[in-house]
Structures are given as C-alpha cells and as structure tokens.
Design a protein around this motif. Sequence first.
Motif, PDB file in Angstrom:
ATOM      1  N   GLY A  58      -0.319  -8.024   3.838  1.00 46.65           N
ATOM      2  CA  GLY A  58      -1.698  -9.075   3.741  1.00 46.65           C
ATOM      3  C   GLY A  58      -2.415  -8.948   2.909  1.00 46.65           C
ATOM      4  N   LEU A 102       3.226  -3.713   5.384  1.00 45.67           N
ATOM      5  CA  LEU A 102       1.730  -4.996   6.317  1.00 45.67           C
ATOM      6  C   LEU A 102       1.123  -4.948   5.234  1.00 45.67           C
ATOM      7  CD1 LEU A 102       1.215  -3.684  10.142  1.00 45.67           C
ATOM      8  CD2 LEU A 102       2.061  -5.791   8.881  1.00 45.67           C
ATOM      9  N   ASP A 103       0.890  -4.205   3.625  1.00 47.37           N
ATOM     10  CA  ASP A 103       0.475  -3.923   3.153  1.00 47.37           C
ATOM     11  C   ASP A 103       0.356  -4.730   1.323  1.00 47.37           C
ATOM     12  OD1 ASP A 103      -2.037  -2.051   4.030  1.00 47.37           O
ATOM     13  OD2 ASP A 103      -0.964  -0.543   3.180  1.00 47.37           O
ATOM     14  N   LEU A 113       1.061 -16.241   8.527  1.00 49.48           N
ATOM     15  CA  LEU A 113      -0.128 -16.502   8.146  1.00 49.48           C
ATOM     16  C   LEU A 113      -1.288 -17.423   7.784  1.00 49.48           C
ATOM     17  CD1 LEU A 113       2.088 -15.242   5.147  1.00 49.48           C
ATOM     18  CD2 LEU A 113       0.999 -14.081   6.374  1.00 49.48           C
ATOM     19  N   LEU A 171      -3.483 -17.006  10.579  1.00 49.49           N
ATOM     20  CA  LEU A 171      -4.494 -15.534   9.984  1.00 49.49           C
ATOM     21  C   LEU A 171      -5.729 -17.312   9.022  1.00 49.49           C
ATOM     22  CD1 LEU A 171      -5.401 -13.362   9.935  1.00 49.49           C
ATOM     23  CD2 LEU A 171      -3.856 -12.639   8.256  1.00 49.49           C
ATOM     24  N   ILE A 207      -0.980 -13.204   0.944  1.00 48.29           N
ATOM     25  CA  ILE A 207      -0.599 -14.664   1.427  1.00 48.29           C
ATOM     26  C   ILE A 207      -1.331 -16.166   1.042  1.00 48.29           C
ATOM     27  CG2 ILE A 207      -2.225 -15.144   3.451  1.00 48.29           C
ATOM     28  CD1 ILE A 207      -3.089 -12.425   4.623  1.00 48.29           C
TER      29      ILE A 207
END
Length: 116
Positions: free
Chosen positions: A9, A5-6, A82, A85, A14
């Motif tokens: 994100g 996730l790091d 993405l 988001l 992204i």
Amino acid sequence: MREALDRVGGKWSIGILIAASTGPVRFTELERRVEGISRRMLTLTLRNLERDGLLVRHVHPTVPPRVEYTATPMARELYESLVALTHWAERHRESISAARAAYDREHPVAKPTPSV
C-alpha cells in the motif's frame, strides 16, 4: 501482516505493481507511468518489491543492458484489488477534498504566538 500491507500500500508501490502486472515493463516506462516519482524513489521501491517477492528483475544481455520488471504470481493476485482501490480513490477524490476543507473550517488550527 502490517509490514506486507505497508509495502503493497505504499505511495508508489500500487502504481508500479499495476503497471508490472500486465506484463514486463522497463524502468523508463515505469518512470513515465508512475506520476511524480523520482528516479531514486523508483529504484528504491523496485528493489524493495523485488526483495519482498512481488517483482522479478530481468536483465537482458544487450548493450546497453535492457532491464525489465515483471509481477510475480503473488503480486498479480493483487491486481484487481489494486485497480479497484485506485478507481475508488479517483471517484471520491473531490468528496474527500471537500470533506477535508469543511473539517478544516470547523476545526481551525491555532496559530503560534510570535515570540518577542
């Protein structure tokens, strides 16, 4: 899970993944499309995304060499999430900024006293 996730994100990941998910993209094109990224940070982020299996780097045997990056199927699976988001962030940018300003007014930071 946290490490994955790091990586996905990350500040620059992204934009790079969105750009590469629509087809092969060259380094210079990524430099233009990912606003504010330096060449060094772009290089490091591309290398890490390739290492994690999210991008494939293809060097064409031309002079000068032409390098393209393409999202892997694993990365393309993230594309819609993405994009959603980033749209959410754009829609709420002003509200978040206003909330931060209000919070800062209500919770002032004590200024350090000067030493003599």
